[in-house]
Design a protein around this motif. Structure first.
Motif, PDB file in Angstrom:
ATOM      1  N   GLY A   1       0.803  -1.220   0.000  1.00  0.00           N
ATOM      2  CA  GLY A   1       0.000   0.000   0.000  1.00  0.00           C
ATOM      3  C   GLY A   1       0.833   1.266   0.000  1.00  0.00           C
ATOM      4  N   ARG A   2       2.072   1.169   0.458  1.00  0.00           N
ATOM      5  CA  ARG A   2       2.979   2.323   0.469  1.00  0.00           C
ATOM      6  C   ARG A   2       4.208   2.087  -0.396  1.00  0.00           C
TER       7      ARG A   2
ATOM      8  N   VAL B   1      14.934   3.215  -9.924  1.00  0.00           N
ATOM      9  CA  VAL B   1      14.148   2.288 -10.746  1.00  0.00           C
ATOM     10  C   VAL B   1      13.196   3.094 -11.622  1.00  0.00           C
ATOM     11  N   VAL B   2      12.817   2.483 -12.737  1.00  0.00           N
ATOM     12  CA  VAL B   2      11.816   3.041 -13.642  1.00  0.00           C
ATOM     13  C   VAL B   2      10.795   1.948 -13.931  1.00  0.00           C
ATOM     14  N   PHE B   3       9.529   2.219 -13.673  1.00  0.00           N
ATOM     15  CA  PHE B   3       8.482   1.243 -13.927  1.00  0.00           C
ATOM     16  C   PHE B   3       8.242   1.140 -15.427  1.00  0.00           C
TER      17      PHE B   3
ATOM     18  N   THR C   1       3.406   3.905 -15.654  1.00  0.00           N
ATOM     19  CA  THR C   1       2.361   4.408 -14.760  1.00  0.00           C
ATOM     20  C   THR C   1       2.996   4.945 -13.496  1.00  0.00           C
ATOM     21  N   PRO C   2       2.757   6.197 -13.144  1.00  0.00           N
ATOM     22  CA  PRO C   2       2.051   7.217 -13.912  1.00  0.00           C
ATOM     23  C   PRO C   2       2.925   7.866 -14.982  1.00  0.00           C
ATOM     24  N   ALA C   3       4.251   7.727 -14.861  1.00  0.00           N
ATOM     25  CA  ALA C   3       5.142   8.273 -15.886  1.00  0.00           C
ATOM     26  C   ALA C   3       6.452   7.513 -15.786  1.00  0.00           C
ATOM     27  N   ALA C   4       7.096   7.349 -16.915  1.00  0.00           N
ATOM     28  CA  ALA C   4       8.348   6.591 -16.931  1.00  0.00           C
ATOM     29  C   ALA C   4       9.484   7.475 -16.446  1.00  0.00           C
TER      30      ALA C   4
ATOM     31  N   LEU D   1       5.452   3.417  -3.767  1.00  0.00           N
ATOM     32  CA  LEU D   1       4.446   2.953  -4.718  1.00  0.00           C
ATOM     33  C   LEU D   1       3.930   4.142  -5.524  1.00  0.00           C
ATOM     34  N   PRO D   2       4.088   4.137  -6.850  1.00  0.00           N
ATOM     35  CA  PRO D   2       3.567   5.260  -7.648  1.00  0.00           C
ATOM     36  C   PRO D   2       2.057   5.384  -7.500  1.00  0.00           C
TER      37      PRO D   2
END
Length: 383
Positions: A60-61, A81-83, A87-90, A115-116
């Motif tokens: 959750g966090r 790190v890059v998701f 989401t929401p932005a790279a 957590l984004p």
């Protein structure tokens, strides 16, 4: 699809259609979904390592990411790190190595990052360990700093000896003990820590690569190492590629059971004078979802049935789907006025109750036909 009924009810409910237990995506389609749990990992120092990681859970966090320990070199360097799903932005964001976690016999580390906003990782991700076998097609989910399914696929070459799917001699051919070996001829490096997948889900994380093959730490071994941390949330993806003959057996069984459940619920509800609005909405949505799934599966497996089952099985399926469609036409004839009247009055008009009663013999035959077909389908073991 029961368009008229769905149209009447669309504005009255936010209830989602029930999710299917199993999906039937090919490898690239499944890979597109699994990218949601993939991240790029890199150290902030010039000349530092870079690779990928797999989100294994969240609280959750924070999101928790499994990756190869050697990707976090030099020791003590800042990590970001890059998701991969954007989401929401790279955009890069800081991550910290999880304190206290050590896996001295594995090239494995765990990162924690914020957590984004709006990000929810998938939980249905993994390939079943017992189903991993040599020659299964495999894909990388990132390479050389770029997220995405690598176009060139490979194949499982060696399964660890401890795996139920292992064959005699597994663990040889240069595969380190306990690791999968995946052949990727001509593939380049830059995938360390990232997931390797088959059409059934994620197999594990890349720990090493040469010109011909990648060594992969199996997901089951990662789960055992992370279990005590309480951060592991991953489950089996429950996906069967459409080229697998089992897809026909599982998909048709789930489709027919879902339809029978949906039509019986709706019919029994409309046989009653009193029809609670919330139940009418829920049962109508369930029925719509069942019809949509049947429409998609109606001819999808004809080729597999013809190739892998005795000839009468396909003929029986074709007759059964015609019977099911005839039952559906009775429900279809419930027009918009009927639906609106039921919804507004929370009552089933006498003419609707009579129609549902007349449907009973056809439903009994359909149920019997479904039971017989599924028994026949299961008796033949697909190759």
């Amino acid at each position: 699809m029961l368009r008229l009924l769905a149209c009447v009810l669309a504005a009255a409910t936010g209830l989602p259609a029930p999710a299917a237990d199993t999906s039937f995506l090919d490898g690239p389609q499944l890979g597109g979904q699994l990218l949601r749990n993939v991240v790029q990992v890199r150290t902030a120092e010039a000349g530092g390592e870079h690779g990928f990681g797999l989100v294994v859970g969240s609280d959750g966090r924070h999101a928790y990411i499994a990756t190869a320990a050697h990707v976090l070199q030099p020791a003590g360097a800042a990590v970001e790190v890059v998701f991969c799903d954007g989401t929401p932005a790279a955009a890069p964001q800081p991550a910290q190595r999880l304190a206290g976690f050590q896996a001295p016999d594995q090239d494995l580390a765990v990162l924690r990052t914020a957590l984004p906003a709006g990000y929810v990782p998938l939980e249905r991700v993994l390939a079943p360990a017992a189903g991993i076998a040599p020659r299964q097609e495999a894909w990388l989910l990132g390479q050389e700093g770029r997220c995405g399914l690598v176009a060139r696929s490979g194949a499982v070459a060696v399964v660890p000896a401890a795996s139920p799917a292992s064959s005699a001699g597994a663990g040889a051919a240069g595969a380190p003990a306990g690791l999968l070996r995946i052949e990727f001829p001509g593939a380049r490096g830059g995938s360390s820590g990232g997931p390797v997948m088959s059409g059934h889900g994620v197999l594990g994380l890349v720990t090493n690569a040469d010109d011909l093959a990648f060594s992969v730490l199996p997901a089951a071994a990662i789960e055992r190492s992370l279990r005590s941390l309480g951060v592991w949330r991953l489950q089996e993806a429950r996906n069967i590629p459409p080229t697998d003959p089992r897809a026909a057996e599982v998909d048709l069984a789930e489709t027919l059971n879902q339809y029978l459940f949906g039509v019986r619920n709706l019919q029994q509800l409309l046989l009653r004078p009193s029809v609670p609005r919330s139940r009418f909405v829920a049962f109508a949505n369930e029925y719509n979802a069942a019809v949509n799934r049947f429409r998609d599966a109606r001819e999808r497996h004809d080729g597999a049935l013809a190739r892998h089952w005795p000839a009468p099985v396909l003929a029986r399926w074709q007759a059964l789907r015609d019977s099911l469609w005839s039952v559906h036409q009775v429900i279809w004839r419930m027009n918009a006025a009927d639906s609106q009247a039921i919804f507004d009055a929370q009552a089933s008009p006498p003419e609707v109750r009579a129609r549902m009663q007349e449907l009973e013999p056809a439903l009994q035959r359909l149920q019997s036909d479904i039971e017989g077909f599924l028994q026949q389908l299961a008796r033949k073991e697909p190759p």
